[in-house]
Design a protein around this motif. Structure first.
Motif, mmCIF file in Angstrom:
data_model
loop_
_atom_site.group_PDB
_atom_site.id
_atom_site.type_symbol
_atom_site.label_atom_id
_atom_site.label_comp_id
_atom_site.label_asym_id
_atom_site.label_seq_id
_atom_site.Cartn_x
_atom_site.Cartn_y
_atom_site.Cartn_z
ATOM 1 N N UNK A 291 -19.089 -12.665 20.591
ATOM 2 C CA UNK A 291 -17.997 -11.948 21.254
ATOM 3 C C UNK A 291 -16.982 -11.459 20.228
ATOM 4 N N UNK A 292 -16.766 -12.242 19.169
ATOM 5 C CA UNK A 292 -15.840 -11.805 18.115
ATOM 6 C C UNK A 292 -16.404 -10.599 17.373
ATOM 7 N N UNK A 293 -17.717 -10.604 17.170
ATOM 8 C CA UNK A 293 -18.324 -9.433 16.534
ATOM 9 C C UNK A 293 -18.099 -8.202 17.411
ATOM 10 N N UNK A 294 -18.265 -8.383 18.722
ATOM 11 C CA UNK A 294 -18.082 -7.275 19.644
ATOM 12 C C UNK A 294 -16.675 -6.728 19.635
ATOM 13 N N UNK A 295 -15.696 -7.595 19.347
ATOM 14 C CA UNK A 295 -14.297 -7.164 19.357
ATOM 15 C C UNK A 295 -13.997 -6.159 18.257
ATOM 16 N N UNK A 296 -14.864 -6.069 17.273
ATOM 17 C CA UNK A 296 -14.612 -5.187 16.139
ATOM 18 C C UNK A 296 -15.201 -3.797 16.327
ATOM 19 N N UNK A 297 -15.843 -3.581 17.448
ATOM 20 C CA UNK A 297 -16.475 -2.295 17.709
ATOM 21 C C UNK A 297 -15.593 -1.463 18.632
ATOM 22 N N UNK A 298 -15.141 -0.322 18.132
ATOM 23 C CA UNK A 298 -14.351 0.569 18.980
ATOM 24 C C UNK A 298 -15.223 1.213 20.055
ATOM 25 N N UNK A 299 -16.470 1.475 19.709
ATOM 26 C CA UNK A 299 -17.389 2.105 20.654
ATOM 27 C C UNK A 299 -18.755 1.481 20.415
ATOM 28 N N UNK A 300 -19.107 0.456 21.191
ATOM 29 C CA UNK A 300 -20.277 -0.363 20.935
ATOM 30 C C UNK A 300 -21.572 0.444 20.947
ATOM 31 N N UNK A 301 -22.343 0.424 19.864
ATOM 32 C CA UNK A 301 -23.649 1.097 19.865
ATOM 33 C C UNK A 301 -24.575 0.538 20.940
ATOM 34 N N UNK A 302 -24.525 -0.772 21.158
ATOM 35 C CA UNK A 302 -25.386 -1.374 22.177
ATOM 36 C C UNK A 302 -25.026 -0.848 23.564
ATOM 37 N N UNK A 303 -23.720 -0.726 23.833
ATOM 38 C CA UNK A 303 -23.311 -0.214 25.139
ATOM 39 C C UNK A 303 -23.658 1.268 25.304
ATOM 40 N N UNK A 304 -23.717 2.004 24.185
ATOM 41 C CA UNK A 304 -24.173 3.390 24.252
ATOM 42 C C UNK A 304 -25.626 3.453 24.716
ATOM 43 N N UNK A 305 -26.434 2.521 24.211
ATOM 44 C CA UNK A 305 -27.835 2.464 24.625
ATOM 45 C C UNK A 305 -27.937 2.124 26.106
ATOM 46 N N UNK A 306 -27.131 1.153 26.558
ATOM 47 C CA UNK A 306 -27.137 0.774 27.974
ATOM 48 C C UNK A 306 -26.765 1.975 28.847
ATOM 49 N N UNK A 307 -25.708 2.702 28.444
ATOM 50 C CA UNK A 307 -25.271 3.868 29.205
ATOM 51 C C UNK A 307 -26.363 4.932 29.240
ATOM 52 N N UNK A 308 -27.019 5.128 28.091
ATOM 53 C CA UNK A 308 -28.075 6.139 28.029
ATOM 54 C C UNK A 308 -29.242 5.769 28.927
ATOM 55 N N UNK A 309 -29.641 4.511 28.921
ATOM 56 C CA UNK A 309 -30.766 4.072 29.737
ATOM 57 C C UNK A 309 -30.450 4.156 31.228
ATOM 58 N N UNK A 310 -29.217 3.780 31.609
ATOM 59 C CA UNK A 310 -28.836 3.867 33.013
ATOM 60 C C UNK A 310 -28.858 5.328 33.478
ATOM 61 N N UNK A 311 -28.438 6.203 32.589
ATOM 62 C CA UNK A 311 -28.462 7.635 32.899
ATOM 63 C C UNK A 311 -29.894 8.139 33.068
ATOM 64 N N UNK A 312 -30.794 7.647 32.191
ATOM 65 C CA UNK A 312 -32.164 8.128 32.198
ATOM 66 C C UNK A 312 -32.919 7.694 33.452
ATOM 67 N N UNK A 313 -32.831 6.396 33.794
ATOM 68 C CA UNK A 313 -33.663 5.944 34.906
ATOM 69 C C UNK A 313 -32.992 6.059 36.255
ATOM 70 N N UNK A 314 -31.650 6.088 36.262
ATOM 71 C CA UNK A 314 -30.979 6.083 37.553
ATOM 72 C C UNK A 314 -30.085 7.269 37.812
#
Length: 311
Positions: free
Chosen positions: A261-284
């Motif tokens: 969680x501390x590692x996550x706090x250092x990300x202004x725009x999480x690359x992992x969350x970008x992937x999640x957003x992209x996948x949700x857009x693609x399948x749903x």
């Protein structure tokens, strides 16, 4: 007793003052001449009567190793070095061997208490040989809180810093739990006074603690924490705790999650969350926010013509 203190920052400086208040003589050295009693390490060693005790309170890693090696060339057989910084316990074994070849003792001390320790006392987790620890007990007694708690001779060399490492790993988990609870309270439409809730928990609850007291103190100064950025560093001990858990096959899901969680706090725009957003857009066909900040509906996203698997 008489003791040398190397490193007079927030911890070392306050510890020196607590020792002096208890009647001990402290000879201090710091890279900042304004804080020092002597000009260099040699002058510090020369100012101490044998058998000498020198407490090292500098950043872990190369600064501590360099200081220990320098002291090894200046001290005499029968002297003892105490490392009170946040060193990795495996470094303690190397330092003890290096000093032991010259007949110099080594004690590692995990120190907890932060900036409040000067007034409240420091919790001390000690590793080292029985004779060395026994000799230093007047110093430990002066530094620890009053009463029976706050001190442990945890074992041989390395045990003090290993214990402090685990202590800090637990601290990570506790802080993360309070943080998540606070965020949920703040997100709720039901709770109208989150700081008051935190304050009410300080007495009579099973989650009362000094950390909760400190959270209440922070909210008194900034009731929605808007003056702070949601960024948290890690001291290294959280990582070492997780590594030790892997080496011993001990499951630490809470502490590990708190570290990540501390590692996550250092990300202004999480690359992992970008992937999640992209996948949700693609399948749903879920709406996504572009890098420019505009909201785009899903259905016409790139890759929409990909044929889904059957079954």
């Amino acid at each position: 007793m008489q003791i040398g203190m190397v490193g007079l920052g927030r911890m070392g400086g306050n510890m020196s003052e607590r020792l002096r208040a208890a009647g001990h003589e402290v000879v201090g050295f710091d890279n900042d001449p304004a804080k020092s009693d002597v000009a260099d390490l040699k002058a510090l060693v020369d100012a101490l009567a044998a058998p000498r005790a020198v407490w090292v309170m500098v950043p872990h890693g190369s600064p501590t190793t360099a200081t220990v090696h320098a002291l090894a060339e200046l001290l005499s057989p029968g002297d003892v070095v105490i490392d009170g910084g946040n060193s990795r316990w495996t470094d303690d074994l190397e330092h003890a061997n290096h000093l032991g070849d010259r007949g110099i003792g080594f004690v590692d001390v995990g120190v907890s208490g932060g900036v409040w320790g000067r007034t409240n006392g420091y919790a001390l987790m000690v590793g080292g040989a029985d004779p060395d620890v026994e000799r230093l007990m007047p110093i430990f007694t002066a530094l620890k809180p009053e009463g029976e708690f706050g001190f442990v001779h945890a074992g041989g060399v390395g045990a003090g810093h290993f214990t402090k490492m685990v202590h800090n790993g637990i601290e990570y988990g506790l802080m993360q739990a309070y943080a998540e609870g606070y965020e949920l309270l703040a997100a709720s439409d039901v709770v109208t006074d989150v700081p008051a809730v935190i304050k009410s928990w300080r007495k009579g609850t099973v989650i009362q603690s000094w950390l909760l007291d400190l959270l209440d103190r922070a909210l008194e100064a900034d009731d929605d924490l808007s003056e702070l950025r949601g960024y948290a560093q890690d001291s290294g001990e959280g990582r070492w705790t997780v590594e030790a858990a892997i080496n011993h096959a001990v499951p630490l899901p809470v502490i590990t999650a708190a570290l990540f969680a501390r590692f996550g706090s250092r990300q202004d725009d999480s690359p992992a969350m970008k992937v999640i957003a992209a996948l949700r857009n693609q399948f749903g066909g879920h709406a996504v926010t572009s890098a420019a900040g505009s909201v785009e509906k899903g259905a016409d996203a790139p890759g929409a013509d990909v044929t889904p698997p059957v079954g």
